[in-house]
Design a protein around this motif. Structure first.
Motif, PDB file in Angstrom:
ATOM      1  N   LEU A 255      23.189   1.082  39.397  1.00  0.00           N
ATOM      2  CA  LEU A 255      24.306   0.699  38.535  1.00  0.00           C
ATOM      3  C   LEU A 255      23.897  -0.549  37.755  1.00  0.00           C
ATOM      4  O   LEU A 255      23.674  -1.601  38.340  1.00  0.00           O
ATOM      5  N   VAL A 256      23.811  -0.432  36.429  1.00  0.00           N
ATOM      6  CA  VAL A 256      23.344  -1.542  35.600  1.00  0.00           C
ATOM      7  C   VAL A 256      24.478  -2.186  34.829  1.00  0.00           C
ATOM      8  O   VAL A 256      24.682  -3.396  34.877  1.00  0.00           O
ATOM      9  N   ARG A 257      25.227  -1.370  34.104  1.00  0.00           N
ATOM     10  CA  ARG A 257      26.256  -1.866  33.173  1.00  0.00           C
ATOM     11  C   ARG A 257      27.526  -1.050  33.396  1.00  0.00           C
ATOM     12  O   ARG A 257      27.722   0.006  32.777  1.00  0.00           O
ATOM     13  N   PRO A 258      28.406  -1.486  34.294  1.00  0.00           N
ATOM     14  CA  PRO A 258      29.555  -0.665  34.676  1.00  0.00           C
ATOM     15  C   PRO A 258      30.428  -0.199  33.519  1.00  0.00           C
ATOM     16  O   PRO A 258      31.022   0.881  33.595  1.00  0.00           O
ATOM     17  N   SER A 259      30.496  -0.956  32.442  1.00  0.00           N
ATOM     18  CA  SER A 259      31.305  -0.517  31.306  1.00  0.00           C
ATOM     19  C   SER A 259      30.773   0.798  30.739  1.00  0.00           C
ATOM     20  O   SER A 259      31.543   1.659  30.296  1.00  0.00           O
ATOM     21  N   ALA A 260      29.448   0.992  30.770  1.00  0.00           N
ATOM     22  CA  ALA A 260      28.855   2.245  30.312  1.00  0.00           C
ATOM     23  C   ALA A 260      29.076   3.359  31.323  1.00  0.00           C
ATOM     24  O   ALA A 260      29.326   4.509  30.955  1.00  0.00           O
ATOM     25  N   ASN A 261      29.008   3.019  32.609  1.00  0.00           N
ATOM     26  CA  ASN A 261      29.208   4.038  33.638  1.00  0.00           C
ATOM     27  C   ASN A 261      30.621   4.609  33.606  1.00  0.00           C
ATOM     28  O   ASN A 261      30.817   5.799  33.851  1.00  0.00           O
ATOM     29  N   LEU A 262      31.609   3.765  33.302  1.00  0.00           N
ATOM     30  CA  LEU A 262      32.978   4.264  33.204  1.00  0.00           C
ATOM     31  C   LEU A 262      33.086   5.325  32.113  1.00  0.00           C
ATOM     32  O   LEU A 262      33.745   6.347  32.284  1.00  0.00           O
ATOM     33  N   GLY A 263      32.425   5.072  30.991  1.00  0.00           N
ATOM     34  CA  GLY A 263      32.423   6.056  29.917  1.00  0.00           C
ATOM     35  C   GLY A 263      31.658   7.312  30.281  1.00  0.00           C
ATOM     36  O   GLY A 263      32.037   8.417  29.882  1.00  0.00           O
ATOM     37  N   TYR A 264      30.610   7.162  31.068  1.00  0.00           N
ATOM     38  CA  TYR A 264      29.773   8.302  31.448  1.00  0.00           C
ATOM     39  C   TYR A 264      30.514   9.254  32.389  1.00  0.00           C
ATOM     40  O   TYR A 264      30.462  10.478  32.225  1.00  0.00           O
ATOM     41  N   VAL A 265      31.234   8.716  33.397  1.00  0.00           N
ATOM     42  CA  VAL A 265      31.906   9.587  34.365  1.00  0.00           C
ATOM     43  C   VAL A 265      33.296  10.018  33.891  1.00  0.00           C
ATOM     44  O   VAL A 265      33.907  10.897  34.510  1.00  0.00           O
ATOM     45  N   ASP A 266      33.780   9.446  32.808  1.00  0.00           N
ATOM     46  CA  ASP A 266      35.104   9.787  32.290  1.00  0.00           C
ATOM     47  C   ASP A 266      35.203  11.292  32.030  1.00  0.00           C
ATOM     48  O   ASP A 266      34.413  11.865  31.281  1.00  0.00           O
ATOM     49  N   GLY A 267      36.163  11.948  32.677  1.00  0.00           N
ATOM     50  CA  GLY A 267      36.349  13.383  32.495  1.00  0.00           C
ATOM     51  C   GLY A 267      35.404  14.257  33.275  1.00  0.00           C
ATOM     52  O   GLY A 267      35.440  15.489  33.117  1.00  0.00           O
ATOM     53  N   SER A 268      34.557  13.698  34.113  1.00  0.00           N
ATOM     54  CA  SER A 268      33.587  14.501  34.867  1.00  0.00           C
ATOM     55  C   SER A 268      34.270  15.218  36.035  1.00  0.00           C
ATOM     56  O   SER A 268      35.391  14.891  36.425  1.00  0.00           O
ATOM     57  N   MET A 269      33.584  16.173  36.614  1.00  0.00           N
ATOM     58  CA  MET A 269      34.192  17.026  37.628  1.00  0.00           C
ATOM     59  C   MET A 269      34.095  16.460  39.045  1.00  0.00           C
ATOM     60  O   MET A 269      34.975  16.694  39.866  1.00  0.00           O
ATOM     61  N   VAL A 270      33.032  15.725  39.349  1.00  0.00           N
ATOM     62  CA  VAL A 270      32.830  15.210  40.706  1.00  0.00           C
ATOM     63  C   VAL A 270      33.058  13.710  40.792  1.00  0.00           C
ATOM     64  O   VAL A 270      33.722  13.211  41.697  1.00  0.00           O
ATOM     65  N   TRP A 271      32.521  12.981  39.802  1.00  0.00           N
ATOM     66  CA  TRP A 271      32.448  11.523  39.897  1.00  0.00           C
ATOM     67  C   TRP A 271      33.608  10.781  39.240  1.00  0.00           C
ATOM     68  O   TRP A 271      33.675   9.557  39.325  1.00  0.00           O
TER      69      TRP A 271
END
Length: 456
Positions: A255-271
């Motif tokens: 986990l490097v930049r949580p603001s980007a991770n929030l956008g990445y998992v947004d709407g995902s099926m598992v995460w």
């Protein structure tokens, strides 16, 4: 030689017992159940089974203010048998309560556990950072080793098996409850402080079987990588005494930049469920109230997850989006100033580089776990962690003179582990052996800019 061989054989048998007992616990223990109480004095030489919940050992009750102690000061120790769901095994664990620092810079009490090797005094220590990932302090490794039966506490037993090769070679394994006394999930700096002070404490405590001059290596995946990377980054300034002992740090699923991770998992099926879980943890860590920005549904989820573990959220909120959690005026995280300020404190790209060698592994096949293959401005990841952010962080470390080995695996977060773990263990073992650290800095491809989140 025969005695040593016998001890190793008994130890190997105990590891098999962990696997058997862990499997039995999953089928016979109801979620939320706890082991039967077995009270004992905090300073007693041994304690059988699990203590009461909450176990008083983990709470500092002294009259001297915690702030008067130096970080890493030993507050209390005890020796316990390794227990899986109430079954004591022939392994010895020394637990240490120590003074550490939380995300807001306050003095708090942390806890760590030393799994003693089967042979003599350990001159090599692996500080293994667990991926227990929970908002409940009762899910920490310390509770698992003393018999906690909750599903959230079980990862520590799996992880003991994963690093058992070090124990068989005479290393001591140290596992701290890295998220601190209130389980501040995703609050990276606090993970780092707790990890470093855990190492300080076990080097000072008596009865651990660790030599005063022992060298230390860091190892962790996923949530454990949060602690591993932040400890590596903070060590030169916060704990230079520990930094001098470190031989290197191996991590994966970063986990490097949580603001980007929030956008990445947004709407995902598992995460997707990790999104509100992280919001709860970070808000708790920094003492901020985000409920005024949440929708009615968001408030329901926020309340429900106050003590959730990762096992409770994975796949439980398929397709969940930030917009569903917030009021229409805050559909963009950048519209919440206090969130912007806080999440930027967790960006590793804005922190100094470690001074010890690093092994960094990262998956890129997130679609295997229900996260779209690429997202605009984010790119590929393993389902929850962003590969482009990890590449840029590795390149940044390289530019600052850190020896880095960076690997990418065409698999997801979970399925990358079988590829990452053997490499990480081999790499760390070579650092303990004194082999010069390799580097593949010249071949790491460019990644994403690690720019802070800008307020709207």
């Amino acid at each position: 030689m025969g005695s040593c061989t016998s001890r190793r054989a008994r130890f190997a048998a105990s590891l098999l017992a962990i696997a058997v007992a862990f499997g039995a616990s999953l089928t016979s223990v109801a979620p939320g159940a706890q082991a039967a109480p077995a009270a004992a004095p905090a300073a007693a030489p041994a304690v059988r089974g699990a203590a009461a919940t909450p176990d008083p050992f983990f709470t500092y009750t002294g009259t001297r203010p915690l702030a008067d102690y130096a970080p890493g000061a030993v507050l209390r120790t005890r020796t316990v048998p390794y227990s899986v769901a109430g079954l004591d095994l022939p392994l010895t664990v020394v637990q240490v309560l120590f003074r550490t620092t939380d995300a807001r810079g306050r003095a708090v009490a942390g806890v760590t556990s030393v799994i003693k090797p089967p042979t003599g005094t350990a001159t090599r220590v692996v500080s293994y950072q667990s991926f227990y990932d929970s908002l409940d302090p009762e899910h920490g490794p310390s509770r698992a080793f003393t018999g906690a039966r909750t599903l959230g506490a079980m990862p520590a037993h799996v992880e003991t098996l994963l690093v058992s090769s070090f124990l068989l070679q005479g290393y001591a394994i140290v596992m701290a409850d890295t998220q601190g006394p209130t389980a501040d999930f995703a609050a990276g700096p606090e993970y780092g402080y707790v990890t470093l002070d855990s190492i300080r404490a076990v080097l000072r405590a008596s009865g651990t079987g660790i030599a005063p001059t022992a060298k230390v290596g860091l190892l962790g995946y996923s949530g454990g990588a949060i602690a591993t990377n932040w400890a590596s980054t903070l060590a030169p300034s916060y704990a230079p005494d520990v930094n001098r002992r470190l031989v290197g740090a191996a991590e994966g699923g970063v986990l490097v930049r949580p603001s980007a991770n929030l956008g990445y998992v947004d709407g995902s099926m598992v995460w997707a469920g990790v999104m509100p879980m992280a919001v709860v943890g970070v808000a708790r860590a920094y003492g901020i109230d985000l409920t005024p920005y949440l929708s009615d549904y968001g408030k329901q989820v926020y309340a429900k997850l106050q003590k959730a573990s990762i096992s409770q959220v994975l796949g439980a909120y398929p397709g969940l989006t930030w917009k569903q959690l917030t009021k229409p005026a805050y559909a963009d995280p950048a519209d919440i100033p206090v969130f912007v300020t806080t999440v930027n404190k967790l960006n590793l790209g804005s922190r100094p580089s470690p001074t010890v060698p690093m092994f960094i592994g990262q998956g890129t096949g997130g679609e295997l776990e229900g996260t779209p293959g690429t997202k605009t401005g984010i790119g590929r990841g393993d389902g929850v962690m962003v590969a482009g952010d990890v590449r840029t962080l590795a390149r940044q470390y390289c530019a600052d003179g850190t020896r880095v080995v960076h690997r990418e695996y065409p698999l997801s977060h979970f399925t990358s582990v079988p590829l990452w773990l053997p490499e990480a263990i081999g790499w760390l073992g070579a650092r303990f052996a004194g082999t010069p650290a390799p580097s593949n800095c010249a071949t790491i491809r460019p990644g994403n800019p690690l720019t802070p989140l800008a307020a709207s």
